[in-house]
Scaffold this motif. Structure first.
Motif, mmCIF file in Angstrom:
data_model
loop_
_atom_site.group_PDB
_atom_site.id
_atom_site.type_symbol
_atom_site.label_atom_id
_atom_site.label_comp_id
_atom_site.label_asym_id
_atom_site.label_seq_id
_atom_site.Cartn_x
_atom_site.Cartn_y
_atom_site.Cartn_z
ATOM 1 N N VAL A 126 -34.365 -13.116 16.822
ATOM 2 C CA VAL A 126 -34.655 -12.319 15.629
ATOM 3 C C VAL A 126 -33.537 -12.494 14.612
ATOM 4 O O VAL A 126 -32.416 -12.857 14.952
ATOM 5 C CB VAL A 126 -34.826 -10.820 15.955
ATOM 6 C CG1 VAL A 126 -36.029 -10.607 16.858
ATOM 7 C CG2 VAL A 126 -33.576 -10.246 16.600
ATOM 8 N N THR A 127 -33.880 -12.254 13.362
ATOM 9 C CA THR A 127 -32.874 -12.276 12.296
ATOM 10 C C THR A 127 -33.009 -10.996 11.483
ATOM 11 O O THR A 127 -34.043 -10.318 11.526
ATOM 12 C CB THR A 127 -33.061 -13.480 11.352
ATOM 13 O OG1 THR A 127 -34.331 -13.393 10.725
ATOM 14 C CG2 THR A 127 -32.971 -14.789 12.115
ATOM 15 N N THR A 128 -31.945 -10.674 10.769
ATOM 16 C CA THR A 128 -31.968 -9.503 9.908
ATOM 17 C C THR A 128 -31.168 -9.820 8.652
ATOM 18 O O THR A 128 -30.670 -10.922 8.497
ATOM 19 C CB THR A 128 -31.406 -8.272 10.649
ATOM 20 O OG1 THR A 128 -31.633 -7.102 9.869
ATOM 21 C CG2 THR A 128 -29.908 -8.408 10.914
ATOM 22 N N GLY A 181 -32.838 -13.866 23.875
ATOM 23 C CA GLY A 181 -32.900 -13.731 22.429
ATOM 24 C C GLY A 181 -31.532 -13.615 21.823
ATOM 25 O O GLY A 181 -30.520 -13.591 22.539
ATOM 26 N N ARG A 182 -31.473 -13.560 20.507
ATOM 27 C CA ARG A 182 -30.224 -13.340 19.801
ATOM 28 C C ARG A 182 -30.542 -12.837 18.397
ATOM 29 O O ARG A 182 -31.670 -12.954 17.931
ATOM 30 C CB ARG A 182 -29.341 -14.588 19.755
ATOM 31 C CG ARG A 182 -30.050 -15.848 19.284
ATOM 32 C CD ARG A 182 -29.102 -17.059 19.282
ATOM 33 N NE ARG A 182 -28.120 -16.906 18.234
ATOM 34 C CZ ARG A 182 -26.804 -17.035 18.413
ATOM 35 N NH1 ARG A 182 -26.329 -17.359 19.592
ATOM 36 N NH2 ARG A 182 -25.966 -16.866 17.402
ATOM 37 N N LEU A 183 -29.525 -12.286 17.746
ATOM 38 C CA LEU A 183 -29.691 -11.712 16.412
ATOM 39 C C LEU A 183 -28.765 -12.431 15.442
ATOM 40 O O LEU A 183 -27.570 -12.549 15.711
ATOM 41 C CB LEU A 183 -29.320 -10.220 16.451
ATOM 42 C CG LEU A 183 -29.310 -9.481 15.114
ATOM 43 C CD1 LEU A 183 -30.732 -9.287 14.581
ATOM 44 C CD2 LEU A 183 -28.620 -8.121 15.239
ATOM 45 N N ASP A 184 -29.320 -12.936 14.360
ATOM 46 C CA ASP A 184 -28.518 -13.605 13.333
ATOM 47 C C ASP A 184 -28.936 -13.115 11.957
ATOM 48 O O ASP A 184 -29.944 -12.418 11.806
ATOM 49 C CB ASP A 184 -28.724 -15.126 13.424
ATOM 50 C CG ASP A 184 -28.192 -15.693 14.727
ATOM 51 O OD1 ASP A 184 -27.000 -16.010 14.787
ATOM 52 O OD2 ASP A 184 -28.971 -15.778 15.696
ATOM 53 N N LEU A 185 -28.175 -13.513 10.972
ATOM 54 C CA LEU A 185 -28.493 -13.170 9.585
ATOM 55 C C LEU A 185 -29.401 -14.232 8.965
ATOM 56 O O LEU A 185 -29.275 -15.419 9.250
ATOM 57 C CB LEU A 185 -27.204 -13.078 8.768
ATOM 58 C CG LEU A 185 -26.353 -11.839 9.036
ATOM 59 C CD1 LEU A 185 -24.992 -11.973 8.368
ATOM 60 C CD2 LEU A 185 -27.072 -10.586 8.523
ATOM 61 N N ALA A 186 -30.313 -13.780 8.096
ATOM 62 C CA ALA A 186 -31.137 -14.713 7.329
ATOM 63 C C ALA A 186 -31.475 -14.044 6.000
ATOM 64 O O ALA A 186 -31.464 -12.817 5.900
ATOM 65 C CB ALA A 186 -32.411 -15.070 8.085
ATOM 66 N N SER A 197 -35.628 -3.871 9.354
ATOM 67 C CA SER A 197 -35.950 -5.300 9.518
ATOM 68 C C SER A 197 -35.728 -5.711 10.964
ATOM 69 O O SER A 197 -36.539 -6.443 11.552
ATOM 70 C CB SER A 197 -35.055 -6.165 8.622
ATOM 71 O OG SER A 197 -35.351 -5.957 7.271
ATOM 72 N N THR A 198 -34.633 -5.262 11.525
ATOM 73 C CA THR A 198 -34.330 -5.618 12.918
ATOM 74 C C THR A 198 -35.401 -5.086 13.861
ATOM 75 O O THR A 198 -35.926 -5.824 14.703
ATOM 76 C CB THR A 198 -32.952 -5.067 13.333
ATOM 77 O OG1 THR A 198 -31.963 -5.566 12.445
ATOM 78 C CG2 THR A 198 -32.612 -5.466 14.757
#
Lengths: 493, 493
Positions: free
Chosen positions: A240-242, A221-226, A255-256
């Protein structure tokens, strides 16, 4: 095994892989796509949807199904065939003309809705909404094939569950939620709100920290902005995005955690189910139960917020969250308001339940779109005790109906109900969970949920899954008890 | 227009959009994909390739083509139909069994090659390479349908160009390149090498700066890190990647400029050609001409490096690049070595040309794989004046043959030849170009190239395109003159 059985599963596998690609394109568009690429992306998505539609309605599926049933060897085979048959029947029942018309009208309607909301002008949107409702009724009737039209639409999001069953749950919840809301708003103790500015870098570091605390698998997985946080994918790749609001770090943190809940569900499914009909979350309600239990019962617990307050003090200079008890109150502060997406745990379900009743009436023809604003306002006053101040804070606030999502809203509250049931059972099984959460270790909860819920994918129907996981049929009691206990303490009721 | 014509173009448009999606998946895998997702991604790619293969060999294409020819209205229609017919014929000539076998063997061969290279053990790889060569001969023979087998393979990368034509160009180049190389290595003046450490953040800021200098359209692109830099996509979304080696900032800067050249070609194509057979670079050679002219004739020019040295001094503390003339020498320092990908402008083509001759001999059966190492070493000694020290620096250095890329190598040097032709014509048209480059403005060159080359997409065959752009048939003279002038000055020959 027969050729028909093998061919069907191989065909399905390719279709599932193509559907997975469609998810990648959505992720890309919302996170990294250059802003000038919208037209190209919509052509790419349309091309893939064309291929997917052809495959989902391919008449060979019907032929393979006819011979495959005799060769199912176990419950997994049988369930796979049943899910393929259901999807094939549903895809084949909607005439291509209608599917195209819905795609055309809803893609326009979303823009019209956004503009009407910005201008606070419901009359600019209602004629378009009427069109959408008519088309969705037609689609529902085609899908229902003589059955209940709303249930047929609901089936896209919460399969094997009727609106009547949901209404029974919701109707039992409403009085206790309204009473709790009134008690809280009349309370003398009020937790204080957080103030300050919280730089993006610190928020994102914190977000990575909480994702890790929940056992999020960064190798998959990875975390990015949206702009609007979401999760995407499954099996070996669930991202996932936050988002970051500099004055409100809880937005980013929760949100995360919410999206990590969704992603963990997909990542927790038995890898043997990958690219089969079993290899995805069984319903939106069960999906929401995972995101909500992560976010609320775990993430907003006294134990976890105690750990979180320390991490926030590390992440931000001059952090003034008060002591751990005060911080717990701040995280859980009840804010009455008009907007569903900003609602706290107490108000949220009241929002959802009124939309459910209104949309059932719209689809059944008991309520006309013309009368919808008045019905909205009357219902809001009754459930929330205040009058809607303007349409953008009322009937115009949600995107869902404009894009044809009828049957989606109830899954939000159903998810909370399921989360309540799971939390009660999990706490009974894991007496030391709070001690772990207080040390920032939420992964024992993830492991329990993986074992009881996540790994099964779509093997069991939603309510059977919850019953198997908890030992009791789904009921709103655990959620209501949890809310009354938690907020009774916080507000000294 | 006939139904057949319209149906064919609509069908093609969907196929092109699906092929574009395949490019997105590659970009994603090389830049942002979680490292645990390899197996899933390969299933996704295989599913999409299955669909693409079905579409590219769909017999309806033949039927549509039969009736469509009468309805072509202009040269663009005619060229589109010719390109569709070519792709259809080629796709249909390769038996599915052979295509599958090539995919299977080459995907294994790449791993075997990587391990053999790491162990410096050619015997571990040569039997597998023999298999690959056999399969590629079979594929070439199927594609050639009685014509030249190597030309049929070449056609995938450099269509409408024969190996005989390329050999004539290369044979004319070799003596002058060898002589130039010898003169340089015997020269007394030697530019100094750059030393120091250059942090990643500064390198990436610099990379963004040079991309902007070349007029890269950030609304239709983005820059990310990748192990092997590449560019990806076109029309509204052509992304570039680069890499950072902390001791060698030129790696990052010139990889970026090179990839911006490729991306600018795709972004410069007439948007009316998007998702048609005209909407892509016409050949790898012409593609490489764009990346190489950006990188070398423009990016490594005295004028542009003068500007670049100032930007590097801004980006890095204690930057010791010397004055602008010394910096120009440092950027263009000639480094004899065994490795193609590290070669300078003088040595690079010698590398490519020897691979071209060797692979033609392999495909024609004039050279056996068993004898390849010896042939490689003998040829290297002849062209480079030194003996290969070990197989990893010799016959094992490139991935290409292991993955079945026969016919690809010559396009690298052909691109340099075309870049030489274009540079000569462009300099004649833009007398003030050096003054612009000295101010960090390379976009007048981009505009000239867009007008003469890029916007045409695949409308003209490669050599016709270069001739139309420059007013002369492609020839190696301009490139050789440029190299002799440039390095003659730098090394005071």
């Amino acid at each position: 095994m027969s050729d028909g059985f093998d061919q069907l599963l191989a065909f399905q596998r390719t279709t599932e892989a193509l559907a997975s690609i469609a998810g990648r394109l959505d992720w890309d568009r919302e996170t990294v796509m250059p802003k000038g690429a919208a037209e190209q992306r919509s052509e790419e998505v349309a091309a893939l949807e064309t291929v997917l539609h052809e495959r989902r309605t391919d008449p060979r599926i019907g032929e393979w199904l006819d011979v495959a049933a005799d060769y199912a060897e176990d419950a997994e085979d049988e369930r796979s065939l049943a899910l393929i048959a259901r999807d094939y029947t549903r895809a084949s029942r909607v005439p291509a003309r209608l599917a195209t018309e819905i795609a055309r009208v809803t893609s326009l309607a979303q823009g019209i809705w956004a503009e009407a909301r910005a201008k606070d002008a419901p009359d600019d949107f209602l004629p378009t909404l009427s069109e959408v409702v008519m088309l969705k009724r037609e689609q529902g009737a085609a899908l229902a094939d003589g059955g209940d039209v709303y249930d047929a639409l609901l089936d896209d999001y919460e399969p094997e569950t009727s609106a009547t069953e949901i209404a029974a749950i919701f109707d039992a919840m409403r009085p206790r939620l309204v009473a709790l809301r009134e008690a809280i708003l009349g309370a003398e103790t009020v937790p204080r709100a957080l103030s300050g500015t919280f730089p993006q870098e610190g928020q994102l570091r914190l977000a990575r920290g909480v994702a890790t605390a929940f056992g999020y698998d960064w190798t998959r997985g990875r975390l990015d902005l949206a702009v609007h946080p979401f999760s995407s994918g499954g099996w070996q790749d669930a991202r996932v995005t936050t988002r970051v609001v500099e004055t409100d770090p809880f937005n980013c943190v929760y949100s995360t955690i919410h999206e990590v809940g969704h992603a963990s569900y997909e990542l927790g499914i038995d890898p043997d189910y990958a690219l089969t009909p079993l290899g995805r979350g069984v319903s939106m309600g069960v999906h929401e139960s995972q995101s909500r239990i992560y976010e609320n019962q775990l993430g907003r617990s006294r134990a976890f917020t105690g750990w979180l307050s320390g991490r926030m003090a590390d992440a931000f200079d001059d952090f003034a969250g008060g002591d751990a008890d005060a911080f717990y109150g701040t995280v859980n502060r009840v804010n009455p308001g008009y907007i569903r997406t900003e609602a706290d745990e107490v108000h949220y379900n009241l929002h959802v339940m009124m939309r459910f009743d209104l949309e059932r009436d719209l689809i059944a023809g008991r309520l006309s779109v013309e009368d919808l604003p008045e019905a909205w306002n009357a219902r809001f006053l009754r459930d929330f005790g205040v009058a809607v101040d303007r349409p953008a804070n009322g009937v115009l606030q949600d995107v869902h109906w404009s894009v044809g999502l009828f049957g989606y809203f109830p899954t939000y509250a159903l998810g909370n109900v399921y989360a309540g049931c799971l939390d009660r059972a999990m706490r009974a099984d894991l007496p030391d969970l709070d001690a772990e959460l207080a040390r920032g270790k939420a992964h024992p909860a993830t492991e329990w949920l993986r074992e009881r819920v996540q790994r099964h994918g779509a093997l069991l129907p939603p309510r059977e899954l919850i019953e198997a996981a908890t030992g009791a049929a789904p009921s709103p009691e655990p959620l209501l008890d949890y809310l009354e206990d938690k907020f009774g303490d916080l507000y000294a009721l």
